[in-house]
Design a protein around this motif. Structure first.
Motif, mmCIF file in Angstrom:
data_model
loop_
_atom_site.group_PDB
_atom_site.id
_atom_site.type_symbol
_atom_site.label_atom_id
_atom_site.label_comp_id
_atom_site.label_asym_id
_atom_site.label_seq_id
_atom_site.Cartn_x
_atom_site.Cartn_y
_atom_site.Cartn_z
ATOM 1 N N THR A 57 0.862 -1.186 0.000
ATOM 2 C CA THR A 57 0.000 0.000 0.000
ATOM 3 C C THR A 57 0.895 1.232 0.000
ATOM 4 O O THR A 57 2.106 1.122 0.246
ATOM 5 C CB THR A 57 -0.882 0.040 1.269
ATOM 6 O OG1 THR A 57 -0.019 0.167 2.401
ATOM 7 C CG2 THR A 57 -1.740 -1.213 1.416
ATOM 8 N N HIS A 87 -4.061 3.275 1.420
ATOM 9 C CA HIS A 87 -4.581 1.961 1.804
ATOM 10 C C HIS A 87 -4.845 1.044 0.611
ATOM 11 O O HIS A 87 -5.433 -0.019 0.766
ATOM 12 C CB HIS A 87 -5.855 2.125 2.622
ATOM 13 C CG HIS A 87 -5.599 2.619 4.014
ATOM 14 N ND1 HIS A 87 -5.056 3.857 4.264
ATOM 15 C CD2 HIS A 87 -5.775 2.034 5.225
ATOM 16 C CE1 HIS A 87 -4.926 4.012 5.579
ATOM 17 N NE2 HIS A 87 -5.357 2.918 6.179
ATOM 18 N N GLY A 88 -4.466 1.471 -0.585
ATOM 19 C CA GLY A 88 -4.637 0.629 -1.768
ATOM 20 C C GLY A 88 -3.335 -0.116 -2.034
ATOM 21 O O GLY A 88 -2.278 0.500 -2.081
ATOM 22 N N MET A 89 -3.444 -1.425 -2.197
ATOM 23 C CA MET A 89 -2.234 -2.210 -2.446
ATOM 24 C C MET A 89 -1.937 -2.257 -3.940
ATOM 25 O O MET A 89 -2.832 -2.468 -4.748
ATOM 26 C CB MET A 89 -2.427 -3.631 -1.939
ATOM 27 C CG MET A 89 -1.134 -4.439 -1.933
ATOM 28 S SD MET A 89 -1.475 -6.152 -1.555
ATOM 29 C CE MET A 89 -2.142 -6.706 -3.124
ATOM 30 N N PHE A 138 -6.329 7.014 1.679
ATOM 31 C CA PHE A 138 -7.068 5.782 1.383
ATOM 32 C C PHE A 138 -6.874 5.319 -0.060
ATOM 33 O O PHE A 138 -6.493 4.176 -0.279
ATOM 34 C CB PHE A 138 -8.566 5.890 1.736
ATOM 35 C CG PHE A 138 -8.771 5.921 3.224
ATOM 36 C CD1 PHE A 138 -8.558 4.794 3.992
ATOM 37 C CD2 PHE A 138 -9.119 7.091 3.873
ATOM 38 C CE1 PHE A 138 -8.691 4.817 5.376
ATOM 39 C CE2 PHE A 138 -9.252 7.140 5.255
ATOM 40 C CZ PHE A 138 -9.046 5.993 5.996
ATOM 41 N N ILE A 139 -7.083 6.203 -1.031
ATOM 42 C CA ILE A 139 -6.985 5.800 -2.436
ATOM 43 C C ILE A 139 -5.608 5.174 -2.675
ATOM 44 O O ILE A 139 -5.486 4.096 -3.254
ATOM 45 C CB ILE A 139 -7.193 7.011 -3.369
ATOM 46 C CG1 ILE A 139 -8.559 7.652 -3.104
ATOM 47 C CG2 ILE A 139 -7.046 6.609 -4.842
ATOM 48 C CD1 ILE A 139 -8.690 9.050 -3.697
ATOM 49 N N ILE A 140 -4.559 5.850 -2.193
ATOM 50 C CA ILE A 140 -3.200 5.336 -2.333
ATOM 51 C C ILE A 140 -2.688 4.770 -0.998
ATOM 52 O O ILE A 140 -2.110 3.683 -0.961
ATOM 53 C CB ILE A 140 -2.239 6.437 -2.843
ATOM 54 C CG1 ILE A 140 -2.705 6.947 -4.216
ATOM 55 C CG2 ILE A 140 -0.796 5.925 -2.909
ATOM 56 C CD1 ILE A 140 -2.829 5.899 -5.303
#
Lengths: 390, 192
Positions: free
Chosen positions: A9, A175-177, A171-173
């Motif tokens: 992430t 928490h995005g894997m 969140f978009i980046i």
């Protein structure tokens, strides 16, 4: 060079860069959605993977104050925060840059209260626009990792000596894997090098005063020096981008120009939205529209020349701002671009938008609509809200 | 992007939907794919509905917006279908809905008007038998791969094994149980 492919992430990527940078001191306080960066990094400290002294404090104001002290003592210093946390650091941010302390901060862009919201927009870093920090916006995990490593070299350069903030979209980046290519520890260590502070308060043989009172006699000169340092950072950043590219095979620039060479319509934005815009541009190109993207990575210093050179040949320009300055006119990015175009004597039809505040989603269809509206864009167009319920 | 497949996971807080989306994503990255795996963030609490997403492609994925048109939807808890439109955006042609349920397919299709391919599997039972707990996320990974062949099953099992070995070094029975659960669900779905 051997590269390792990992699933990470944005927060994990930034923590990984910090592990490889191995700073002397980190002082931090948790806040959503940046908490994980320091949580993961504190694991590296506990496991003995870094030699960093980790200082846990009672607020972000204290975190930045502790960072200031450690940087003044000559330590390579980093921290991470977001939104209200960055806002609470506000008064210390000015002091850090005026003291010319090259602290590196990983920020995760999140809306400022109120109303309270935990999702992405750029209001937190845009509110710190004038604090004298270098500001770099990363599109994805890979950029966050690469730019954080380069930030150390940029800030610490003798001709710059300014703090640097690298941010990702909350969140978009964060928490995005995604797929992340990392470089060997030793190579990253070699690239960032050993930090040799010009001055430090612990050097008793060369005593200095830090944080002295400066009144009408020299305050203006201090700001002039910061202004010069920021101008120097344009040259230093170019050098660091180029050296990083030669070393690691991934070359950065102040802006990314995507299909701009023959573009009639160019959209300007920052961060993760740029990725969605690329997909939209591919679809529009297939339909025959000559669309292009200018993604701004460095907002401070503002790369005016690169931006105007790219935009001057467009028929019309759209600018997306993920924060409000409530001037009743455009947001901070568009305002800056208009000023740069004016300085270059370029007057183009432009449509500016406020979008994505508080994490409001932005889709390919929204961006295609922006491009299609550009066909009728005029000079002097008023700012519009994109994706708003009204 | 033609090569891109999008998956949506529906579960309840605590069922491991996010872990499953991340594990599938990581396995695909290790198989040389480009991936995004991300949850939908809202109020997080045990038992509340959660959604997670995967994007898997052969080339770099630049889109950073939510998934609107998944080609597969995985439902970890069929009771969610009473309150959530789990087939939203899922195409009837080529799309597949994979539901964890103890009931027959006819019982599940009664709840929806969607006319595409539905796969049912009692993943909670498989998990109870193999892991000793009714946590359906790992068997549903096997079911997803069985229904979509999105990655090679042996690769998924191998990759998950490596991941679990790090996390459950002192509990080898948990590792074995999860791997058996993935394979059992994969085989059962492959037969359907």
């Amino acid at each position: 060079m051997e590269k390792t492919i990992l699933a990470r992430t944005g927060n994990e990527a930034m923590a990984e860069a910090m592990r490889q940078i191995n700073p002397d001191v980190c002082a931090a306080y948790p806040i959503t959605p940046a908490t994980e960066i320091m949580q993961i990094f504190s694991g590296f400290v506990s496991d003995g993977l870094v030699k960093t002294k980790l200082i846990t404090v009672e607020s972000e104001h204290s975190a930045m104050s502790a960072c200031l002290g450690s940087a003044a003592a000559g330590a390579r210093t980093m921290t991470a925060t977001s939104s209200q946390g960055l806002a609470l650091m506000h008064e210390i941010l000015f002091i850090v840059s005026a003291l010319r302390l090259p602290i590196v901060l990983a920020d995760v862009n999140r809306a400022l209260s109120g109303p309270i919201n935990i999702h992405c927009d750029h209001s937190d870093t845009m509110a710190e626009r004038d604090t004298g920090w270098i500001q770099i916006y990363a599109e994805n995990s890979q950029e966050a990792y690469d730019l954080l490593i380069q930030a150390v070299r940029i800030g610490e350069h003798r001709d710059v000596l300014l703090p640097v903030c690298v941010s990702t979209d909350g969140f978009i980046i964060s928490h995005g894997m995604e797929r992340l290519e990392t470089y060997p520890d030793a190579e990253v260590q070699k690239f960032v090098g050993e930090y040799k502070p010009v001055y430090n308060i612990l050097d008793v043989d060369n005593p200095i005063t830090v944080g002295s009172l400066v009144l009408t006699d020299y305050y203006l000169e201090h700001k002039r020096a910061q202004h010069e340092a920021m101008k120097n950072s344009l040259r230093v950043m170019s050098e660091v981008f180029s050296e990083f590219g030669k070393t690691f095979g991934r070359t950065y620039d102040f802006c990314e120009k995507y299909r701009c060479d023959d573009a009639e319509y160019i959209l300007v934005c920052l961060s993760s939205t740029a990725g969605t815009a690329k997909a939209a541009i591919e679809e529009l190109r297939n339909q025959g529209m000559k669309a292009g993207l200018l993604k701004i990575r460095a907002f401070r210093p503002f790369p005016a020349e690169q931006i105007t050179n790219t935009l001057k040949n467009a028929k019309a320009i759209a600018v997306l701002d993920r924060s409000e300055s409530l001037s009743t006119r455009s947001g901070p990015v568009a305002t800056e671009i208009k000023a740069a175009l004016y300085d270059a004597c370029v007057n183009k039809p432009m449509q500016t938008y406020i979008y994505g505040l508080g994490g409001r989603e932005i889709y390919i269809e929204d961006i295609k609509k922006v491009f299609n509206n550009l066909k009728d864009a005029k000079c002097g167009g008023q700012v519009e809200y994109l994706g708003v319920k009204e | 992007m033609k090569s891109m497949k999008e998956i949506r996971w529906h579960g309840r807080g605590g069922q491991g939907a996010k872990t499953a989306a991340m594990l599938i994503g990581e396995a695909a990255i290790n198989a040389g794919k480009f991936v995004q795996a991300f949850p939908e963030y809202g109020p997080e609490r045990m038992g509340a509905p959660v959604a997670c997403y995967d994007r898997i492609a052969d080339e770099e994925i630049t889109i950073h917006s939510p998934v609107l048109h998944p080609s597969a939807v995985v439902v970890l808890d069929e009771t969610l279908m009473d309150s959530i439109d789990v087939t939203k955006g899922l195409p009837e042609k080529d799309g597949v809905l994979i539901v964890n349920t103890p009931f027959a397919k006819e019982e599940v299709t009664k709840k929806i008007t969607w006319k595409g391919k539905v796969v049912v599997i009692d993943a909670s039972k498989i998990a109870q038998e193999t892991i000793g707990k009714p946590i359906p996320n790992t068997p549903m990974m096997g079911a997803l791969v069985g229904a979509t062949k999105i990655i090679d099953i042996e690769h998924l099992i191998e990759d998950t094994k490596t991941k679990l070995e790090k996390k459950f070094r002192s509990k080898p029975e948990i590792i074995d149980g999860n791997l058996k659960a993935i394979r059992a669900a994969y085989e059962e779905v492959s037969k359907q």
